[in-house]
Design an enzyme around this catalytic site. Structure first.
Site, mmCIF file in Angstrom:
data_model
loop_
_atom_site.group_PDB
_atom_site.id
_atom_site.type_symbol
_atom_site.label_atom_id
_atom_site.label_comp_id
_atom_site.label_asym_id
_atom_site.label_seq_id
_atom_site.Cartn_x
_atom_site.Cartn_y
_atom_site.Cartn_z
ATOM 1 N N LYS A 116 -0.772 40.035 -43.151
ATOM 2 C CA LYS A 116 -0.653 38.853 -43.842
ATOM 3 C C LYS A 116 -0.128 39.228 -44.893
ATOM 4 C CE LYS A 116 0.066 35.843 -39.590
ATOM 5 N NZ LYS A 116 -1.222 37.237 -38.459
ATOM 6 N N GLU A 200 -4.729 29.850 -46.473
ATOM 7 C CA GLU A 200 -4.028 29.923 -46.904
ATOM 8 C C GLU A 200 -3.797 28.200 -46.690
ATOM 9 O OE1 GLU A 200 -0.297 30.065 -43.993
ATOM 10 O OE2 GLU A 200 0.470 32.103 -44.337
ATOM 11 N N HIS A 235 -0.243 25.737 -32.126
ATOM 12 C CA HIS A 235 0.179 26.953 -32.435
ATOM 13 C C HIS A 235 1.090 28.065 -32.184
ATOM 14 C CE1 HIS A 235 -2.295 25.576 -36.196
ATOM 15 N NE2 HIS A 235 -3.547 25.790 -35.693
ATOM 16 N N ARG A 297 9.787 43.666 -34.599
ATOM 17 C CA ARG A 297 10.113 43.055 -33.246
ATOM 18 C C ARG A 297 11.601 41.961 -32.312
ATOM 19 N NH1 ARG A 297 7.478 38.708 -30.571
ATOM 20 N NH2 ARG A 297 5.775 37.968 -31.546
#
Length: 620
Positions: A116, A200, A235, A297
């Site tokens: 990430k 973040e 999440h 994907r």
């Protein structure tokens, strides 16, 4: 076009790939573990190869065995589905090195987008807006805590190699940062083999919006519009839809253009998804939507894109892997109607969404909407894999048409004796905020109690069942010009229940619902109950004494936080159990002393196993 294809996956996605391959005349090969020997995807494929025992590390994650299976069966290509090895660049390269065709992006693209922090830096260079945060290599806990403070709480700690909601922790205050970091790193190391994290800024009113992109080897890259995946629990996506509510044309154009730039930055080939986070506090605006990550994907929720575009994305994957150009140009793609998808899990909302494991004696999801599943009636849901048993996808002329059709299909679903989240999904679909399109990723957390389905059938439904099965009854009064009312006692899933009925008590006249059984099975809001005649004496296993902490399901102990003789307080974590790819913390029910702690870290335990026992301090 490819002649033969091995699917390196299981469950509904393997079945879904086989259906498209069969339509295109492609021979298919399935792989399976011991737990999946009788699975639906094995029966559907033209050939099947055993690759190992049930645990994924001994079967579905063994790339060398999968490649050997492809060679031994003459398969020309390997499709990884999603999960497992689908985003493993080393496996993709090994497939290519073996002279096989990899149905997916180039290994270099997977690597570029797999971490990430590196992906965000790459996207920033490509002119794609990214969320504010810390992407550095310094992983010292004190340094990370300082970075979190500089960003400003609340923050998200995220595993750089994570995905699917794993390796992610929300931290709302500095005092919680150290524990959340340790937990996140432990889960990241266990799930991805990489404990590295980024931090973040947490968006207060976030929407999760993603764009489907597709590239070929002729330089073409297109988008197939956006999906909204904002309805999430811990999440994990719960309900997905396309297009996104409240998305105007200008914002869509800007968002999809950014997604295409992101794909071009890594010379992307095949199906991919660019995920964005939007600050919805002032509606959807192009200047308040930021890149989060790319999934290299096919996504679980790809059917909603198929529904609104009329395209088969697996067919696109197979054609691109065969060297063909994309089947459609950007100008040929448009949105028709609205689509919604719900993920049906074998889990019990009344027990904290713990997985429900066992045999599906009754399983009927109807035919009013598209159903993608990898199981059928008589199948066994094991503790070794994700508990998702089906996806239901509704398509309609409008958002409300798709929403009501999906809710109705879930309402009628019959699954027994396992519990599912169907009732929870129905409640979510019918919630006023969701119905109005007023959604964000915190909706379920805020409205959790309001979304919980009933734990017992309604009185009218139970009365109908009681009249069918018969049971102990007595005259409870009478009404003028009406039949006498009787009080019936029945067993509902083995527990006594009383209900007033008007019809005479009589022997069972047949099952209620589409799955006839010897006993009456009643279904309401997607939950099924077995109703049987009342018996005067009900026997049952003695309940565990107060303070006994039992394993709620089969699993592996990954952390033991206390020792025998320790003094603990109510709510203090004792043991962490890993089951169905999730961590479950078990805590002390009251203040006391740890009397028994019989198992060490790493121990595999069955449901009902004693994990710890707490006694009051004066009884120690």
């Amino acid at each position: 076009m490819l002649a033969s294809l091995l699917i390196a996956n299981r469950g509904e996605i393997a079945c879904r790939i086989i259906r498209t391959a069969r339509r295109l005349g492609i021979r298919t090969v399935a792989v399976y573990s011991d737990a999946d020997a009788q699975a639906l995807h094995v029966a559907m494929a033209d050939d099947a190869v055993r690759i190992g025992p049930a645990p994924v590390r001994d079967s579905y994650l063994l790339g060398d065995r999968i490649i050997a299976a492809a060679r031994d069966t003459g398969a020309q290509a390997i499709h990884p589905g999603y999960g497992f090895l689908s985003e493993n660049a080393q496996f993709a390269q090994a497939v290519i090195d073996a002279g096989l065709i990899w149905v997916g992006p180039d290994p270099a693209s997977i690597t570029a987008m797999g971490l990430k922090d590196a992906a965000k830096a790459l996207m920033a260079d490509a002119g794609v807006p990214v969320t504010p945060g810390y992407l550095g290599d310094n992983q010292d806990p004190d340094h990370l805590a300082d970075q979190a403070a500089a960003i400003g709480y609340p923050v998200l700690i995220k595993a750089v190699a994570g995905g699917g909601g794993k390796g992610m922790r929300l931290v709302e205050r500095p005092a919680d940062f150290a524990d959340a970091l340790l937990s996140c790193q432990r889960e990241a190391a266990s799930s991805f083999g990489n404990a590295h994290v980024l931090i973040e800024k947490y968006i207060e009113r976030p929407r999760h919006i993603e764009v489907q992109v597709f590239g070929d080897r002729h330089g073409n890259i297109v988008h197939l519009f956006e999906r909204d995946c904002s309805l999430q629990r811990r999440h994990q996506k719960v309900i997905e839809e396309a297009p996104a509510p409240g998305m105007d044309g200008a914002t869509r154009d800007a968002l999809c253009a950014a997604a295409v730039r992101a794909a071009r930055a890594v010379d992307y080939v095949g199906a991919g998804t660019i995920e964005f986070i939007a600050d919805a506090s002032e509606g959807l605006r192009a200047d308040r939507i930021w890149f989060m990550e790319m999934n290299t994907r096919l996504q679980v929720e790809h059917p909603v894109t198929e529904a609104i575009t009329g395209q088969d994305l697996v067919e696109w994957q197979l054609r691109v892997a065969s060297g063909e150009p994309l089947p459609r140009a950007q100008a040929d793609l448009s949105i028709t109607g609205w689509a919604m998808e719900a993920r049906l899990y074998a889990e019990d909302p009344a027990k904290g969404f713990l997985p429900s494991i066992g045999r599906l004696d009754a399983f009927d999801l109807g035919d009013s909407v598209r159903v993608d599943t990898g199981v059928g009636q008589g199948a066994t849901i094991s503790p070794f894999y994700d508990p998702m048993i089906a996806k239901l996808i509704a398509h309609g002329d409008s958002r409300d048409a798709a929403r009501t059709a999906l809710a109705a299909a879930l309402d009628r679903s019959v699954v027994w004796p396992l519990r599912t989240n169907a009732g929870f999904l129905v409640q979510a679909l019918r919630h006023a905020d969701f119905a109005a399109g007023d959604i964000d990723t915190g909706l379920i957390a805020r409205e959790g109690e309001a979304l919980m389905p009933a734990t017992l059938p309604s009185e009218p439904t139970l009365a109908q069942a009681a009249a069918r099965v018969g049971g102990a009854g007595a005259l409870a009064g009478f009404r003028l010009n009406a039949a006498p009312q009787r009080q019936a006692r029945v067993l509902v899933d083995g527990q006594p229940g009383d209900v007033a009925i008007d019809a005479p008590l009589a022997p069972a006249a047949g099952a209620i619902g589409p799955a006839p059984l010897a006993r009456t099975l009643v279904t309401e809001q997607g939950r099924s109950w077995q109703v049987t005649p009342w018996r005067a004496a009900i026997s049952g296993a003695a309940a565990a004494g107060d303070g006994a902490i039992l394993a709620p399901m089969p699993g592996r102990i990954i952390a033991v936080s206390v020792a025998s003789g320790d003094k603990v307080t109510k709510g203090q974590k004792l043991v962490t159990l890993e089951a169905m790819k999730m961590e479950h913390g078990l805590s002390a029910p009251f203040d006391g002393i740890v009397k028994d702690m019989p198992h060490d870290e790493g121990a595999q335990v069955q449901e009902g196993t004693l994990l710890a026992r707490i006694v009051a301090e004066d009884a120690a």
